[in-house]
Write a protein that holds these residues in place. Structure first.
Motif, PDB file in Angstrom:
ATOM      1  N   GLN A  53       7.612 -10.703   5.912  1.00 57.34           N
ATOM      2  CA  GLN A  53       7.207 -10.949   4.528  1.00 57.34           C
ATOM      3  C   GLN A  53       6.916 -12.443   4.325  1.00 57.34           C
ATOM      4  O   GLN A  53       5.901 -12.814   3.733  1.00 57.34           O
ATOM      5  CB  GLN A  53       8.314 -10.496   3.579  1.00 57.34           C
TER       6      GLN A  53
ATOM      7  N   TYR B 246      -4.027  -8.099   4.087  1.00 55.75           N
ATOM      8  CA  TYR B 246      -2.867  -8.384   3.241  1.00 55.75           C
ATOM      9  C   TYR B 246      -3.292  -8.245   1.780  1.00 55.75           C
ATOM     10  O   TYR B 246      -4.255  -8.873   1.333  1.00 55.75           O
ATOM     11  CB  TYR B 246      -2.347  -9.789   3.522  1.00 55.75           C
ATOM     12  N   LEU B 247      -2.562  -7.417   1.044  1.00 54.32           N
ATOM     13  CA  LEU B 247      -2.926  -7.121  -0.343  1.00 54.32           C
ATOM     14  C   LEU B 247      -2.133  -7.938  -1.348  1.00 54.32           C
ATOM     15  O   LEU B 247      -2.409  -7.893  -2.551  1.00 54.32           O
ATOM     16  CB  LEU B 247      -2.715  -5.627  -0.635  1.00 54.32           C
TER      17      LEU B 247
ATOM     18  N   ASP C  83       4.403  -7.176  -1.050  1.00 50.73           N
ATOM     19  CA  ASP C  83       4.859  -6.562   0.212  1.00 50.73           C
ATOM     20  C   ASP C  83       3.920  -5.455   0.663  1.00 50.73           C
ATOM     21  O   ASP C  83       4.320  -4.540   1.377  1.00 50.73           O
ATOM     22  CB  ASP C  83       6.281  -6.020   0.058  1.00 50.73           C
ATOM     23  N   GLN C  84       2.658  -5.567   0.261  1.00 49.07           N
ATOM     24  CA  GLN C  84       1.689  -4.521   0.552  1.00 49.07           C
ATOM     25  C   GLN C  84       0.591  -5.018   1.504  1.00 49.07           C
ATOM     26  O   GLN C  84       0.115  -6.147   1.396  1.00 49.07           O
ATOM     27  CB  GLN C  84       1.022  -4.042  -0.745  1.00 49.07           C
ATOM     28  N   LEU C  85       0.198  -4.151   2.424  1.00 49.49           N
ATOM     29  CA  LEU C  85      -0.971  -4.397   3.263  1.00 49.49           C
ATOM     30  C   LEU C  85      -1.558  -3.054   3.652  1.00 49.49           C
ATOM     31  O   LEU C  85      -0.902  -2.011   3.519  1.00 49.49           O
ATOM     32  CB  LEU C  85      -0.633  -5.239   4.486  1.00 49.49           C
ATOM     33  N   CYS C  86      -2.793  -3.087   4.125  1.00 45.59           N
ATOM     34  CA  CYS C  86      -3.477  -1.837   4.466  1.00 45.59           C
ATOM     35  C   CYS C  86      -4.182  -2.003   5.802  1.00 45.59           C
ATOM     36  O   CYS C  86      -4.956  -2.955   5.987  1.00 45.59           O
ATOM     37  CB  CYS C  86      -4.492  -1.472   3.387  1.00 45.59           C
TER      38      CYS C  86
ATOM     39  N   SER D  93      -4.453   4.360   2.946  1.00 47.30           N
ATOM     40  CA  SER D  93      -3.310   4.120   2.061  1.00 47.30           C
ATOM     41  C   SER D  93      -2.553   2.855   2.468  1.00 47.30           C
ATOM     42  O   SER D  93      -2.311   2.625   3.658  1.00 47.30           O
ATOM     43  CB  SER D  93      -2.349   5.310   2.102  1.00 47.30           C
ATOM     44  N   PRO D  94      -2.174   2.029   1.482  1.00 50.15           N
ATOM     45  CA  PRO D  94      -1.384   0.829   1.784  1.00 50.15           C
ATOM     46  C   PRO D  94      -0.002   1.198   2.317  1.00 50.15           C
ATOM     47  O   PRO D  94       0.503   2.299   2.088  1.00 50.15           O
ATOM     48  CB  PRO D  94      -1.272   0.130   0.423  1.00 50.15           C
ATOM     49  N   ILE D  95       0.602   0.274   3.037  1.00 50.39           N
ATOM     50  CA  ILE D  95       1.980   0.427   3.486  1.00 50.39           C
ATOM     51  C   ILE D  95       2.752  -0.826   3.095  1.00 50.39           C
ATOM     52  O   ILE D  95       2.169  -1.855   2.758  1.00 50.39           O
ATOM     53  CB  ILE D  95       2.078   0.640   5.009  1.00 50.39           C
ATOM     54  N   THR D  96       4.074  -0.739   3.121  1.00 46.72           N
ATOM     55  CA  THR D  96       4.908  -1.885   2.796  1.00 46.72           C
ATOM     56  C   THR D  96       5.229  -2.669   4.065  1.00 46.72           C
ATOM     57  O   THR D  96       5.053  -2.179   5.183  1.00 46.72           O
ATOM     58  CB  THR D  96       6.218  -1.433   2.148  1.00 46.72           C
TER      59      THR D  96
ATOM     60  N   GLU E  50       7.650  -0.800   6.194  1.00 44.77           N
ATOM     61  CA  GLU E  50       7.032   0.235   7.028  1.00 44.77           C
ATOM     62  C   GLU E  50       6.304  -0.391   8.222  1.00 44.77           C
ATOM     63  O   GLU E  50       6.344   0.146   9.336  1.00 44.77           O
ATOM     64  CB  GLU E  50       6.057   1.059   6.178  1.00 44.77           C
TER      65      GLU E  50
END
Length: 358
Positions: free
Chosen positions: A129, A159-160, A163-166, A172-175, A178
């Motif tokens: 993170q 990086y979105l 704590d989100q990225l795809c 679908s985005p993941i954390t 994940e």
């Protein structure tokens, strides 16, 4: 007679229909000669398009067997140093030490010994993170296994923010948590984290989903001189993140003297030739290769960075700023000599004791 041989005979009949190709009888005779001389079969024969009428017999007889090729590789590249290039962390460290341009390293994730480039721990989701928060939303990163071949284990993600990225090949985005779990499962020996390489528009136009690369096979012929044996361009399949031939990419041999592409083909069907790009429909055969001279010179100079390594298939990507080294393959796939119709006996000879001491 094996089913495989029946398949090759059927293909030989198909190929013989074209006036530019040899007859079935001539193809079969040459299979036998190739096998007796080099213990190579019809698959290698077809990969080199040796069925074409203008492919000379003396070239067909100019290939080492696969076993002899391995012997030559270990003569040119001392076994003791092979792992210096097989491990991407070690390889990048050596290249960076000598100023060879490579994609920007962000760190290496590992649950026990992971570090970022500042020497801080990169071992947990919290560490990942922190690393991702140094990026701006919309920036991309890629993840590579420290030891892998053929694009295995390669992933790229946007990086979105937060704590989100795809992943670029998922919807679908993941954390970050994940992501951490995925990296722990897939990268037992560590995962290299790099800033995603934004390739030059000339190369992105071939296929925008993959980083399309040049494989430059080079050999050190004297203490101060390296020569280029062959070059081919790899273009990824539509939607693919990698350009590897084993993943459906198209191979375009390069005519080094003229600096242009020749007809392309897929490794699984080398008898189906592409004069145009199957992804975009653009003309490829005869197209000038941008940054070819610079790429070859970079491949040559990078060889000097590694001790006791005299032969390499160097993968070059073209960024917006120019060529970068992705990796050196010090045991490059023997198929490259067939792709470019370069007889291996003449360009990778058996080393003498004097040459081995250089």
């Amino acid at each position: 007679m094996s089913q495989g041989l029946f398949t090759y005979l059927a293909l030989a009949r198909r190929l013989a229909i074209e006036s530019t190709n040899k007859s079935v009888g001539r193809q079969v005779m040459e299979w036998c000669l190739l096998y007796l001389r080099s213990r190579l079969g019809p698959g290698f024969y077809n990969l080199g398009r040796m069925y074409q009428r203008d492919f000379p017999l003396f070239h067909l007889l100019g290939y080492w067997s696969s076993r002899q090729y391995a012997q030559r590789v270990y003569e040119w590249n001392e076994r003791l140093y092979h792992r210096t290039s097989q491990n991407k962390i070690v390889e990048k460290a050596i290249l960076s030490t000598y100023g060879v341009p490579t994609p920007e390293l962000l760190g290496c994730f590992h649950p026990f010994r992971g570090l970022d480039r500042e020497g801080r721990e990169l071992r947990s989701s919290r560490d990942l993170q922190r690393l991702l928060e140094t990026l701006s939303p919309g920036e991309k990163v890629c993840f590579k296994l420290t030891e892998a071949w053929g694009g295995v284990g390669f992933h790229a993600a946007e990086y979105l923010g937060g704590d989100q990225l795809c992943f670029l090949d998922e919807d679908s985005p993941i954390t970050v948590s994940e992501l951490t779990e995925r990296l722990r499962v897939s990268g037992r020996d560590g995962v290299l984290v790099e800033r995603y390489l934004e390739q030059h528009a000339e190369f992105a136009a071939f296929n925008p989903s993959s980083v399309n690369t040049l494989r430059c096979v080079v050999r050190q012929v004297a203490e101060d001189r390296v020569e280029c044996l062959l070059v081919f361009l790899r273009v990824g399949a539509a939607g693919s993140l990698v350009d590897n031939a084993t993943s459906g990419g198209v191979i375009y041999p390069v005519d080094i003297e003229r600096g242009v592409l020749l007809s392309g083909f897929m490794k699984a069907k080398p008898y189906e030739l592409y004069t145009h790009n199957p992804v975009t429909g653009e003309q490829m055969q005869g197209r000038a290769v941008a940054f070819l001279e610079e790429s070859i010179e970079l491949a040559k100079s990078s060889l000097f960075a590694f001790p006791s390594i005299r032969f390499s298939g160097t993968d070059i990507a073209i960024s917006r700023e120019g060529p970068l080294v992705l990796e050196l393959n010090i045991f490059p796939d023997y198929g490259g000599f067939a792709y470019n119709q370069v007889p291996s006996r003449s360009v990778l000879p058996k080393l003498t004791a004097n040459n081995r001491r250089q």
